[in-house]
Write a protein that holds these residues in place. Structure first.
Motif, PDB file in Angstrom:
ATOM      1  N   LYS A  57       2.546  40.745  31.263  1.00 45.21           N
ATOM      2  CA  LYS A  57       2.146  39.448  30.696  1.00 45.21           C
ATOM      3  C   LYS A  57       1.101  38.714  31.546  1.00 45.21           C
ATOM      4  CE  LYS A  57       6.487  38.772  28.195  1.00 45.21           C
ATOM      5  NZ  LYS A  57       7.617  37.871  27.887  1.00 45.21           N
ATOM      6  N   LEU A  58       0.709  39.277  32.684  1.00 42.84           N
ATOM      7  CA  LEU A  58      -0.251  38.592  33.553  1.00 42.84           C
ATOM      8  C   LEU A  58      -1.578  38.274  32.847  1.00 42.84           C
ATOM      9  CD1 LEU A  58       0.267  40.307  37.028  1.00 42.84           C
ATOM     10  CD2 LEU A  58       0.586  37.888  36.501  1.00 42.84           C
ATOM     11  N   PRO A  59      -2.165  39.215  32.079  1.00 42.35           N
ATOM     12  CA  PRO A  59      -3.407  38.865  31.379  1.00 42.35           C
ATOM     13  C   PRO A  59      -3.232  37.693  30.419  1.00 42.35           C
ATOM     14  CG  PRO A  59      -3.164  41.235  31.469  1.00 42.35           C
ATOM     15  CD  PRO A  59      -1.863  40.657  31.934  1.00 42.35           C
ATOM     16  N   ARG A  60      -2.122  37.669  29.703  1.00 45.26           N
ATOM     17  CA  ARG A  60      -1.883  36.545  28.785  1.00 45.26           C
ATOM     18  C   ARG A  60      -1.683  35.235  29.545  1.00 45.26           C
ATOM     19  NH1 ARG A  60      -1.469  34.781  23.974  1.00 45.26           N
ATOM     20  NH2 ARG A  60       0.082  33.243  23.374  1.00 45.26           N
ATOM     21  N   GLN A  61      -1.026  35.301  30.691  1.00 47.31           N
ATOM     22  CA  GLN A  61      -0.857  34.091  31.493  1.00 47.31           C
ATOM     23  C   GLN A  61      -2.201  33.543  31.965  1.00 47.31           C
ATOM     24  OE1 GLN A  61       1.897  35.278  34.561  1.00 47.31           O
ATOM     25  NE2 GLN A  61       3.594  35.567  33.106  1.00 47.31           N
ATOM     26  N   LEU A  62      -3.134  34.454  32.281  1.00 48.58           N
ATOM     27  CA  LEU A  62      -4.489  34.025  32.655  1.00 48.58           C
ATOM     28  C   LEU A  62      -5.159  33.316  31.485  1.00 48.58           C
ATOM     29  CD1 LEU A  62      -7.062  33.946  34.375  1.00 48.58           C
ATOM     30  CD2 LEU A  62      -7.513  36.301  33.678  1.00 48.58           C
ATOM     31  N   TYR A  63      -5.045  33.897  30.296  1.00 48.22           N
ATOM     32  CA  TYR A  63      -5.621  33.266  29.103  1.00 48.22           C
ATOM     33  C   TYR A  63      -5.005  31.889  28.866  1.00 48.22           C
ATOM     34  CZ  TYR A  63      -6.120  32.165  24.146  1.00 48.22           C
ATOM     35  OH  TYR A  63      -6.347  31.513  22.961  1.00 48.22           O
ATOM     36  N   GLN A  64      -3.694  31.794  28.989  1.00 44.08           N
ATOM     37  CA  GLN A  64      -3.022  30.521  28.745  1.00 44.08           C
ATOM     38  C   GLN A  64      -3.444  29.457  29.753  1.00 44.08           C
ATOM     39  OE1 GLN A  64       0.978  32.175  28.845  1.00 44.08           O
ATOM     40  NE2 GLN A  64       1.242  31.822  26.643  1.00 44.08           N
ATOM     41  N   ALA A  65      -3.603  29.863  31.015  1.00 40.93           N
ATOM     42  CA  ALA A  65      -4.008  28.898  32.046  1.00 40.93           C
ATOM     43  C   ALA A  65      -5.414  28.372  31.790  1.00 40.93           C
ATOM     44  CB  ALA A  65      -3.915  29.547  33.427  1.00 40.93           C
ATOM     45  N   THR A  66      -6.344  29.262  31.459  1.00 40.53           N
ATOM     46  CA  THR A  66      -7.714  28.795  31.188  1.00 40.53           C
ATOM     47  C   THR A  66      -7.759  27.973  29.909  1.00 40.53           C
ATOM     48  OG1 THR A  66      -8.205  30.927  30.130  1.00 40.53           O
ATOM     49  CG2 THR A  66      -8.887  30.666  32.417  1.00 40.53           C
ATOM     50  N   ASN A  67      -6.971  28.376  28.931  1.00 39.69           N
ATOM     51  CA  ASN A  67      -6.937  27.643  27.664  1.00 39.69           C
ATOM     52  C   ASN A  67      -6.390  26.233  27.853  1.00 39.69           C
ATOM     53  OD1 ASN A  67      -7.659  28.023  24.924  1.00 39.69           O
ATOM     54  ND2 ASN A  67      -5.510  28.109  24.326  1.00 39.69           N
ATOM     55  N   ALA A  68      -5.473  26.091  28.813  1.00 35.72           N
ATOM     56  CA  ALA A  68      -4.882  24.779  29.111  1.00 35.72           C
ATOM     57  C   ALA A  68      -5.732  23.969  30.076  1.00 35.72           C
ATOM     58  CB  ALA A  68      -3.483  24.971  29.683  1.00 35.72           C
TER      59      ALA A  68
ATOM     60  N   ALA B  85      -7.074  26.064  38.599  1.00 34.06           N
ATOM     61  CA  ALA B  85      -6.455  26.512  39.859  1.00 34.06           C
ATOM     62  C   ALA B  85      -5.456  27.639  39.588  1.00 34.06           C
ATOM     63  CB  ALA B  85      -5.769  25.346  40.552  1.00 34.06           C
ATOM     64  N   GLN B  86      -4.627  27.467  38.569  1.00 31.50           N
ATOM     65  CA  GLN B  86      -3.668  28.509  38.209  1.00 31.50           C
ATOM     66  C   GLN B  86      -4.377  29.749  37.680  1.00 31.50           C
ATOM     67  OE1 GLN B  86      -0.696  29.027  38.853  1.00 31.50           O
ATOM     68  NE2 GLN B  86       0.175  30.412  37.326  1.00 31.50           N
ATOM     69  N   ALA B  87      -5.430  29.538  36.895  1.00 30.51           N
ATOM     70  CA  ALA B  87      -6.195  30.660  36.354  1.00 30.51           C
ATOM     71  C   ALA B  87      -6.813  31.484  37.480  1.00 30.51           C
ATOM     72  CB  ALA B  87      -7.285  30.150  35.411  1.00 30.51           C
ATOM     73  N   GLN B  88      -7.362  30.814  38.473  1.00 33.61           N
ATOM     74  CA  GLN B  88      -7.953  31.524  39.614  1.00 33.61           C
ATOM     75  C   GLN B  88      -6.900  32.331  40.366  1.00 33.61           C
ATOM     76  OE1 GLN B  88      -9.688  28.132  41.575  1.00 33.61           O
ATOM     77  NE2 GLN B  88     -11.766  28.665  40.915  1.00 33.61           N
ATOM     78  N   LYS B  89      -5.745  31.718  40.569  1.00 34.04           N
ATOM     79  CA  LYS B  89      -4.660  32.400  41.281  1.00 34.04           C
ATOM     80  C   LYS B  89      -4.248  33.666  40.536  1.00 34.04           C
ATOM     81  CE  LYS B  89       0.140  31.683  42.777  1.00 34.04           C
ATOM     82  NZ  LYS B  89       1.301  30.749  42.762  1.00 34.04           N
ATOM     83  N   LEU B  90      -4.083  33.552  39.225  1.00 32.54           N
ATOM     84  CA  LEU B  90      -3.678  34.704  38.409  1.00 32.54           C
ATOM     85  C   LEU B  90      -4.769  35.779  38.368  1.00 32.54           C
ATOM     86  CD1 LEU B  90      -2.063  32.702  35.483  1.00 32.54           C
ATOM     87  CD2 LEU B  90      -0.865  34.389  36.893  1.00 32.54           C
ATOM     88  N   PHE B  91      -6.003  35.342  38.294  1.00 30.65           N
ATOM     89  CA  PHE B  91      -7.117  36.293  38.196  1.00 30.65           C
ATOM     90  C   PHE B  91      -7.262  37.104  39.482  1.00 30.65           C
ATOM     91  CE2 PHE B  91     -11.743  37.097  38.832  1.00 30.65           C
ATOM     92  CZ  PHE B  91     -11.895  38.062  37.857  1.00 30.65           C
ATOM     93  N   TYR B  92      -7.193  36.446  40.629  1.00 33.37           N
ATOM     94  CA  TYR B  92      -7.422  37.167  41.881  1.00 33.37           C
ATOM     95  C   TYR B  92      -6.273  38.113  42.220  1.00 33.37           C
ATOM     96  CZ  TYR B  92     -11.652  34.518  42.618  1.00 33.37           C
ATOM     97  OH  TYR B  92     -12.924  33.994  42.470  1.00 33.37           O
TER      98      TYR B  92
END
Length: 294
Positions: free
Chosen positions: A215-226, A230-237
């Motif tokens: 689910k990590l890719p979806r969590q990245l999408y959700q963070a950027t969508n929201a 900061a959370q999106a960067q953490k998930l992406f790296y």
């Protein structure tokens, strides 16, 4: 049709002894992708080794994939053919089987002119009512579709409704937005570009990553969508080293190796593609651990 979020690309599993398509393993891997909350499933892309399947195998994988997904999310069938006639044949079959969208990638032996590419898509579009995702991936197809050509086809050809770009050039995505005033939905096909693409307004990310990263890719999408950068960067790296590795090593080889390590029996890629080496598997396990450890 408007798609948003994570468009997951399954592999095509083969039996270890015969390299025949393993439909039991296909069912398991597709259902697992759906459990990872993917927003659409895109069988028969490059990760699905579509170029290495016979016409009969392509039809069976398409039919079985649509049956397994069973309307839970949209199904996007990949079509990449040298000849217009074969692409049309696959488009008609995709519609007959109940696909929701076709993703079309022209393949080149002789270099194609813009007019030849335009006519290729126009003739396919005339043969089906399905929405068409234009796919630009010059690294695998030998064809590079300019943003201007893609936009012209989007404006002229009724059922061309979206584009997936795998060049890794973020400027292409800016260009799609500028040339259509944001009307052309674009999707990122370059895994290491996921964060920038979402920030540029990509409607979705076309990726094999959920096979290995859940689910990590979806969590990245959700963070950027929201708007939580900061959370999106953490998930992406956390994901980036693995994303780079699977692209550089070749998707069928690296993703199948990863799935086998995770306990899925999906076999090896079809020859002449080779399995991952012991050192590649060791590196893959290390990158998986880094990505999935809190």
């Amino acid at each position: 049709m408007k798609l948003n979020g994570i468009i997951a690309y399954p592999i095509t599993p083969f039996k270890a002894d015969s390299q025949e398509v393993d439909f039991d393993a296909l069912s398991i891997t597709l259902n697992t992708l759906l459990e990872h909350d993917c927003d659409a499933i895109a069988p028969l892309g490059s990760a699905g080794e579509s170029a290495y399947l016979s016409w009969e195998e392509w039809q069976k994988v398409a039919e079985k994939s649509i049956e397994i997904v069973n309307h839970r999310v949209p199904v996007i069938l990949g079509i990449s053919e040298l000849t217009t006639n074969m692409a049309i044949q696959k488009a008609k079959k995709a519609e007959e089987l109940g696909a929701d969208v076709i993703m079309v990638l022209p393949i080149s032996y002789w270099k194609l002119t813009d007019q030849e590419i335009y006519d290729y898509y126009q003739e396919i579009a005339a043969a089906t009512k399905l929405p068409i995702m234009v796919y630009n991936n010059p690294a695998t197809s030998g064809v590079d579709l300019s943003p201007e050509l893609i936009v012209r086809m989007f404006q002229d050809i009724e059922n061309i409704s979206m584009v997936k770009d795998s060049t890794g050039d973020i400027q292409r995505m800016h260009k799609f937005h500028e040339l259509t005033q944001g009307q052309l939905p674009f999707y990122n096909g370059c895994n290491p570009l996921a964060l920038e693409a979402f920030c540029a307004g990509a409607s979705g990310w076309c990726t094999v990553a959920p096979n290995l990263l859940g689910k990590l890719p979806r969590q990245l999408y959700q963070a950027t969508n929201a708007g939580d950068l900061a959370q999106a960067q953490k998930l992406f790296y956390k994901q980036l080293p693995l994303l780079r590795f699977i692209v550089q090593g070749g998707l069928p080889k690296t993703v199948k190796a990863g799935l086998n390590e995770l306990g899925f029996s999906v076999g090896a890629p079809r020859k002449p593609l080779q399995s991952a080496s012991p050192s590649e598997i060791h590196q893959l396990k290390s990158l998986l651990k880094f990505a999935t450890t809190a």
